[in-house]
Design a protein around this motif. Structure first.
Motif, short mmCIF file in Angstrom:
data_model
loop_
_atom_site.label_atom_id
_atom_site.label_comp_id
_atom_site.label_asym_id
_atom_site.label_seq_id
_atom_site.Cartn_x
_atom_site.Cartn_y
_atom_site.Cartn_z
N PHE A 15 5.17 2.45 12.56
CA PHE A 15 3.95 2.55 11.78
C PHE A 15 3.50 1.15 11.39
O PHE A 15 4.18 0.45 10.66
CB PHE A 15 4.19 3.42 10.54
N PHE A 66 7.89 5.78 8.88
CA PHE A 66 8.01 4.49 8.21
C PHE A 66 9.36 4.39 7.55
O PHE A 66 9.76 5.28 6.80
CB PHE A 66 6.90 4.35 7.15
N ILE A 100 -3.34 0.44 9.39
CA ILE A 100 -2.89 1.62 8.64
C ILE A 100 -3.84 2.79 8.88
O ILE A 100 -3.41 3.90 9.17
CB ILE A 100 -2.75 1.29 7.14
N ILE A 157 1.81 -1.60 9.49
CA ILE A 157 1.29 -1.81 8.13
C ILE A 157 0.74 -3.22 7.97
O ILE A 157 0.63 -3.72 6.86
CB ILE A 157 2.38 -1.55 7.07
N ILE A 173 2.20 5.19 0.96
CA ILE A 173 2.52 5.97 2.16
C ILE A 173 2.84 7.41 1.77
O ILE A 173 2.37 8.35 2.42
CB ILE A 173 3.65 5.30 2.95
N GLU A 215 0.78 10.62 3.06
CA GLU A 215 1.45 11.77 3.70
C GLU A 215 1.05 13.07 3.00
O GLU A 215 0.75 14.06 3.66
CB GLU A 215 2.97 11.60 3.63
N ILE A 264 4.75 10.22 8.11
CA ILE A 264 4.56 8.87 8.64
C ILE A 264 5.92 8.29 9.00
O ILE A 264 6.81 8.25 8.16
CB ILE A 264 3.83 7.99 7.60
N VAL A 324 -2.90 6.35 10.75
CA VAL A 324 -3.04 7.64 10.06
C VAL A 324 -4.03 8.53 10.81
O VAL A 324 -3.77 9.73 10.99
CB VAL A 324 -3.46 7.45 8.59
#
Length: 90
Positions: free
Chosen positions: A70, A60, A78, A72, A47, A51, A58, A82
């Motif tokens: 977020f 998270f 994912i 996952i 992650i 980023e 993100i 994004v």
């Protein structure tokens, strides 16, 4: 930096593949991080790398991933999350 969906997807897959020590061709959109052998630390590192690659933040929480906005759950989720963040930034 190109932000077309294919290049975004390819870059995410490349980052995850590197973390999982797999060839990008071995990663399917249905694969979960666990399927790929990525543990929680590896996921956090992935992650951070995503980023950095896309200059995004993100949402998270590594301590409480189940409470994160977020998703996952798998590679497709994912990638979609994004792509959304990249599109919002553009």
């Amino acid at each position: 930096m190109s932000t077309d969906p294919q290049s975004v997807r390819d870059r995410i897959v490349a980052i995850i593949a590197e973390q999982a020590m797999l060839d990008p061709s071995e990663i399917s959109v249905e694969a979960t991080p666990a399927d790929l052998g990525i543990d929680s630390l590896g996921l956090v590192e992935s992650i951070f790398a995503i980023e950095e690659a896309f200059d995004i933040s993100i949402p998270f929480n590594a301590n409480e991933p189940e409470k994160s906005d977020f998703d996952i759950s798998n590679m497709g989720a994912i990638i979609a999350a994004v792509e959304k963040l990249v599109a919002e930034k553009a």
